[in-house]
Design an enzyme around this catalytic site. Sequence first.
Site, short mmCIF file in Angstrom:
data_model
loop_
_atom_site.label_atom_id
_atom_site.label_comp_id
_atom_site.label_asym_id
_atom_site.label_seq_id
_atom_site.Cartn_x
_atom_site.Cartn_y
_atom_site.Cartn_z
N ASP A 109 56.71 24.32 5.10
CA ASP A 109 56.36 24.90 6.41
C ASP A 109 55.04 24.39 6.97
OD1 ASP A 109 58.63 26.39 6.47
OD2 ASP A 109 57.71 28.18 5.61
N HIS A 131 39.46 0.41 -0.65
CA HIS A 131 40.01 1.60 0.00
C HIS A 131 39.91 2.84 -0.89
CE1 HIS A 131 42.52 -0.84 3.12
NE2 HIS A 131 41.25 -0.76 3.40
N ASP A 181 31.52 5.14 3.34
CA ASP A 181 32.09 4.61 4.58
C ASP A 181 32.76 5.80 5.25
OD1 ASP A 181 33.56 3.41 6.59
OD2 ASP A 181 34.30 1.77 5.34
N ASP A 216 32.30 4.57 12.89
CA ASP A 216 32.65 3.94 11.61
C ASP A 216 31.38 3.36 10.99
OD1 ASP A 216 33.91 2.64 9.54
OD2 ASP A 216 35.02 1.22 10.80
N HIS A 242 36.86 -9.45 2.67
CA HIS A 242 37.39 -8.88 3.92
C HIS A 242 36.69 -9.51 5.12
CE1 HIS A 242 33.85 -6.23 4.37
NE2 HIS A 242 34.00 -5.85 3.13
N HIS A 265 36.04 -5.29 13.27
CA HIS A 265 37.28 -4.99 13.99
C HIS A 265 36.90 -4.27 15.27
CE1 HIS A 265 36.74 -0.86 12.45
NE2 HIS A 265 36.47 -1.41 11.28
N HIS A 277 40.55 1.27 13.79
CA HIS A 277 40.91 -0.14 13.97
C HIS A 277 41.59 -0.19 15.33
CE1 HIS A 277 40.84 -1.20 9.38
NE2 HIS A 277 39.71 -0.74 9.84
N GLU A 310 30.36 -5.41 9.55
CA GLU A 310 30.39 -4.76 8.24
C GLU A 310 30.55 -5.72 7.05
OE1 GLU A 310 34.08 -2.55 7.44
OE2 GLU A 310 34.60 -2.76 9.56
N TYR A 346 30.98 -7.39 -3.43
CA TYR A 346 31.62 -6.54 -4.44
C TYR A 346 31.73 -7.36 -5.73
CZ TYR A 346 32.74 -4.71 0.12
OH TYR A 346 32.64 -4.28 1.43
N ARG A 381 28.28 -2.40 0.95
CA ARG A 381 28.71 -2.75 2.31
C ARG A 381 27.74 -2.07 3.27
NH1 ARG A 381 33.53 -1.70 1.86
NH2 ARG A 381 33.89 0.36 2.76
N GLU A 424 27.64 -1.20 7.39
CA GLU A 424 28.51 -1.26 8.58
C GLU A 424 27.88 -0.51 9.74
OE1 GLU A 424 32.34 0.67 8.12
OE2 GLU A 424 33.13 -0.46 9.83
N1 GLY Z 1 36.44 2.55 7.63
C1 GLY Z 1 37.40 1.58 7.88
C2 GLY Z 1 36.79 0.28 8.10
O1 GLY Z 1 35.62 0.11 7.89
O2 GLY Z 1 37.44 -0.63 8.54
MN MN Z 2 35.13 -0.63 9.85
MN MN Z 3 34.20 1.69 7.75
#
Ligand code: GLY
Ligand code: MN
Ligand code: MN
Length: 465
Positions: A40, A247, A264, A275, A358, A362, A369, A412, A416, A433, A435
């Site tokens: 539910d 992730h 993050d 972000d 990466h 973005h 994103h 960003e 790693y 990282r 960002e």
């Molecule tokens: N938090 C998602 C990214 O940095 O793309």
């Molecule tokens: Mn991002």
């Molecule tokens: Mn991020």
Amino acid sequence: MNTNVPASLYAQRRARLARQLGPNGIAVLPTAPEQQRNRDSDFLFRHDSYFYYLTGFTEPNAWLVVAGDGSSTLFCQPKDMEREIWDGLRLGAEAAPAALGVDAAHSIADLDARLPRLLENRDTVWFPFATHDGLEQRVAGWLGKVRARVRYGALCPGQQHDLCALLDEMRLFKDDKEQDLMRRAAAISARAHVRTMQACARMVREGKDVREHHLDAELMHEFRAAGSQYPAYASIVASGPNACVLHYRADAAPVRAGELVLIDAGCELDGYASDITRTFPANGKFTGPQRELYDLVLASQSAAVAATKPGARFTDPHEAVVKVLAQGMLDTGLLDRNKAGTLDDVIETRAYFQFYMHRTGHWLGMDVHDCGSYVEPGDTSAPSERKDPLSNETITNRPSRILRPGMVLTIEPGIYVRPAEGVPERYHNIGIRIEDDAIVNDGGCELITRGVPVEGGEIEALMRG
Ligand code: GLY
Ligand code: MN
Ligand code: MN
């Protein structure tokens, strides 16, 4: 409904869209479906971003129809005393035109009966392709009903176009109101990061059993206390080696003195995302190797910020980052010069990919994103092809998007370091990282997330305080 934004703004967007549909075109757009979590319980409803962009309307079970002549029709949940007792107030079709500035509104129960008549005698139907399960079939069903009336003189639209193509381009450029909202979302998220860093240092100093979820709770407190509706995405709170899992989610791993914490996290405010990533020492003091790599990532981010300006390509900040990081990998010994070769070799062979896997950013907007083409529209120069040295796949490169004022993107870079043979032990399990969110302006870009410090010494000072 977002009462901070006047209905006239959404009406202006619908009018801009209508002008692109062609005089005999028509656009059909549902909001997001409700999603069951289990039995539910539903997931918290989040409107569809395209739909919200054109209406500011946040109720589920709603559709918008915009015709090429500029007229707009909303279908929404009817007023229903019993359902409103359980689920909350509904706007209802009667109140919708005044509240939302649409020309007409009807109950969602009338959608299938009314749509064929709305589509009749148009030449083109626009709807979002490959975004809503079953939408193509729904449109086909309505067109089938129109076709059944051609004997009586009705014309059935002969063309279908992807509405996303128009809306993606509109949403890519943020107007002043959107930029203001994004600055506010960014400021809240920055405060949340500050609060969390300070709470972390305090709890670690006090010898508490600090877990990642304790830090997640600090973030959430600041988001909600400031009026944000929810996080813009699942927060990553990664202590120690977990930072090397791109992730990772906030879980229950211990946060220990001597290790780094990568967070993050960003809030969503009135439909707009922020972000931010910061990486900091759990006890407020970087170790030597941590600071070395931190300063390297920060230097690469500064190079990317300098490359984020009107006229540059979307890929320029990434290329700037790769140059700085690759050189740093050679200088620190993360990459062995005898094996990896020169800076040019490291870039050519993508050897840096072992530690930086990466892209550098973005688009950011309603979606974290966000939508918008990463390829420059209208650039007809032939795409170039190259063999990727790592995967051996053929990659087609089309001319990257040219940055223009009003675009918003993240910057960003990261490093790693998973333990591996030949990788200096002092760097093992360090994941970093950094960002920030940038609005491209006339002179370069505005970093809207610098309410949280980024320089290593400033982070240490903040965490001592
Ligand atoms: N938090 C998602 C990214 O940095 O793309
Ligand atoms: Mn991002
Ligand atoms: Mn991020």
